[in-house]
Write a protein that holds these residues in place. Structure first.
Motif, PDB file in Angstrom:
ATOM      1  N   ASP A  40       1.295  -1.478  -0.032  1.00 15.51           N
ATOM      2  CA  ASP A  40      -0.312  -0.067  -0.030  1.00 15.51           C
ATOM      3  C   ASP A  40       0.880   1.216   0.206  1.00 15.51           C
ATOM      4  OD1 ASP A  40      -2.451   1.956   0.157  1.00 15.51           O
ATOM      5  OD2 ASP A  40      -2.585   1.121   2.349  1.00 15.51           O
ATOM      6  N   MET A  41       0.906   1.903  -0.930  1.00 11.28           N
ATOM      7  CA  MET A  41       1.610   2.964  -0.851  1.00 11.28           C
ATOM      8  C   MET A  41       1.197   4.081  -0.322  1.00 11.28           C
ATOM      9  SD  MET A  41       2.655   3.927  -5.163  1.00 11.28           S
ATOM     10  CE  MET A  41       3.195   4.854  -5.149  1.00 11.28           C
ATOM     11  N   ILE A  92       2.631   8.783  -5.356  1.00  8.21           N
ATOM     12  CA  ILE A  92       2.410   8.604  -6.508  1.00  8.21           C
ATOM     13  C   ILE A  92       3.655   7.740  -7.694  1.00  8.21           C
ATOM     14  CG2 ILE A  92       0.084   9.991  -7.190  1.00  8.21           C
ATOM     15  CD1 ILE A  92       2.502  11.514  -9.545  1.00  8.21           C
ATOM     16  N   TYR A  93       4.707   7.712  -6.912  1.00  5.90           N
ATOM     17  CA  TYR A  93       6.261   7.290  -6.946  1.00  5.90           C
ATOM     18  C   TYR A  93       7.111   6.898  -5.577  1.00  5.90           C
ATOM     19  CZ  TYR A  93      10.609   8.317  -9.214  1.00  5.90           C
ATOM     20  OH  TYR A  93      11.864   7.423  -9.791  1.00  5.90           O
ATOM     21  N   TRP A  94       7.089   5.726  -6.310  1.00  4.74           N
ATOM     22  CA  TRP A  94       8.365   5.076  -5.080  1.00  4.74           C
ATOM     23  C   TRP A  94       9.404   4.554  -5.555  1.00  4.74           C
ATOM     24  CZ3 TRP A  94      10.088   5.769  -0.175  1.00  4.74           C
ATOM     25  CH2 TRP A  94       9.975   4.607   0.497  1.00  4.74           C
ATOM     26  N   ASN A  95      10.330   4.629  -5.942  1.00  4.79           N
ATOM     27  CA  ASN A  95      11.487   3.820  -6.004  1.00  4.79           C
ATOM     28  C   ASN A  95      12.840   3.354  -5.202  1.00  4.79           C
ATOM     29  OD1 ASN A  95      12.826   2.130  -8.613  1.00  4.79           O
ATOM     30  ND2 ASN A  95      13.174   4.143  -9.412  1.00  4.79           N
ATOM     31  N   TYR A  96      12.950   2.789  -5.617  1.00  6.43           N
ATOM     32  CA  TYR A  96      14.701   2.160  -4.227  1.00  6.43           C
ATOM     33  C   TYR A  96      15.414   2.351  -5.127  1.00  6.43           C
ATOM     34  CZ  TYR A  96      17.208  -1.283  -1.221  1.00  6.43           C
ATOM     35  OH  TYR A  96      17.468  -1.684  -0.021  1.00  6.43           O
ATOM     36  N   GLY A 115      12.765   9.653 -15.213  1.00  5.65           N
ATOM     37  CA  GLY A 115      13.226   9.109 -16.297  1.00  5.65           C
ATOM     38  C   GLY A 115      11.606   8.092 -16.058  1.00  5.65           C
ATOM     39  N   HIS A 116      11.207   8.315 -15.698  1.00  8.23           N
ATOM     40  CA  HIS A 116       9.524   7.204 -15.356  1.00  8.23           C
ATOM     41  C   HIS A 116       8.499   8.476 -15.408  1.00  8.23           C
ATOM     42  CE1 HIS A 116      11.418   4.033 -13.719  1.00  8.23           C
ATOM     43  NE2 HIS A 116      12.047   4.751 -12.630  1.00  8.23           N
ATOM     44  N   THR A 117       7.597   8.069 -16.472  1.00  7.35           N
ATOM     45  CA  THR A 117       6.824   9.181 -17.053  1.00  7.35           C
ATOM     46  C   THR A 117       5.816   8.713 -16.196  1.00  7.35           C
ATOM     47  OG1 THR A 117       7.515   9.190 -18.837  1.00  7.35           O
ATOM     48  CG2 THR A 117       5.847  10.188 -19.220  1.00  7.35           C
ATOM     49  N   LEU A 118       5.103   9.907 -15.782  1.00 13.25           N
ATOM     50  CA  LEU A 118       3.504   9.978 -14.803  1.00 13.25           C
ATOM     51  C   LEU A 118       2.237  10.398 -15.346  1.00 13.25           C
ATOM     52  CD1 LEU A 118       4.387   8.778 -11.202  1.00 13.25           C
ATOM     53  CD2 LEU A 118       4.153   7.542 -13.142  1.00 13.25           C
ATOM     54  N   GLY A 123      -1.817   8.421 -12.461  1.00 13.99           N
ATOM     55  CA  GLY A 123      -0.615   7.348 -12.825  1.00 13.99           C
ATOM     56  C   GLY A 123       0.078   7.826 -11.427  1.00 13.99           C
ATOM     57  N   ASN A 124       1.014   6.217 -11.133  1.00  8.78           N
ATOM     58  CA  ASN A 124       2.217   5.831 -10.163  1.00  8.78           C
ATOM     59  C   ASN A 124       2.969   5.155 -10.042  1.00  8.78           C
ATOM     60  OD1 ASN A 124       1.225   3.131  -9.547  1.00  8.78           O
ATOM     61  ND2 ASN A 124      -0.604   3.865  -8.745  1.00  8.78           N
TER      62      ASN A 124
END
Length: 130
Positions: A40-41, A92-96, A115-118, A123-124
């Protein structure tokens, strides 16, 4: 077939139905619990503020935060702020394995984060689901 054997068959069917319903409910609760605990974000750690950027029309602001512990690598969380809805927020964004954030708004509803288009607001990106 006697009335007695017919009644036993009906009783067995009811018992089987009850057991199936209970099994499905139990499985559903377990599945939701795993999702809630691990995917769950809305339960992401807050982190330390990095940067922010506002959409060209001012409807949204994307704020980014970095979080991590001595036992894990850093991660970047992006939080979308709805400026026209009393500051309501949504992750909306979670990057390790990231510790910086580059935010670029392409238009009023499209943002690029590292670099991730949302497409906002629905979008997420979550590295755990890729």
């Amino acid at each position: 077939m006697t009335v007695e054997s017919n009644a036993k068959g009906t009783k067995r069917k009811k018992i089987v139905k009850v057991i199936l319903i209970i099994s499905f409910l139990f499985t559903g609760f377990i599945g939701y619990g795993v999702y809630w605990a691990f995917f769950d974000m809305n339960r992401l750690p807050t982190g330390e503020y990095l940067t922010e950027a506002t959409s060209p029309d001012g409807t949204y602001t994307l704020k980014t935060y970095v979080s991590g512990t001595s036992l894990s690598a850093d991660a970047v969380r992006g939080e979308l702020v709805f400026n026209k809805r009393n500051g309501k927020t949504k992750n909306i964004y979670w990057n390790y394995r990231e510790s910086t954030a580059k935010i670029e708004w392409l238009d009023n509803k499209t943002v690029v984060i590292n670099g991730h288009t949302l497409e906002v607001p629905n979008g997420n990106y979550d590295w755990r689901k890729q």
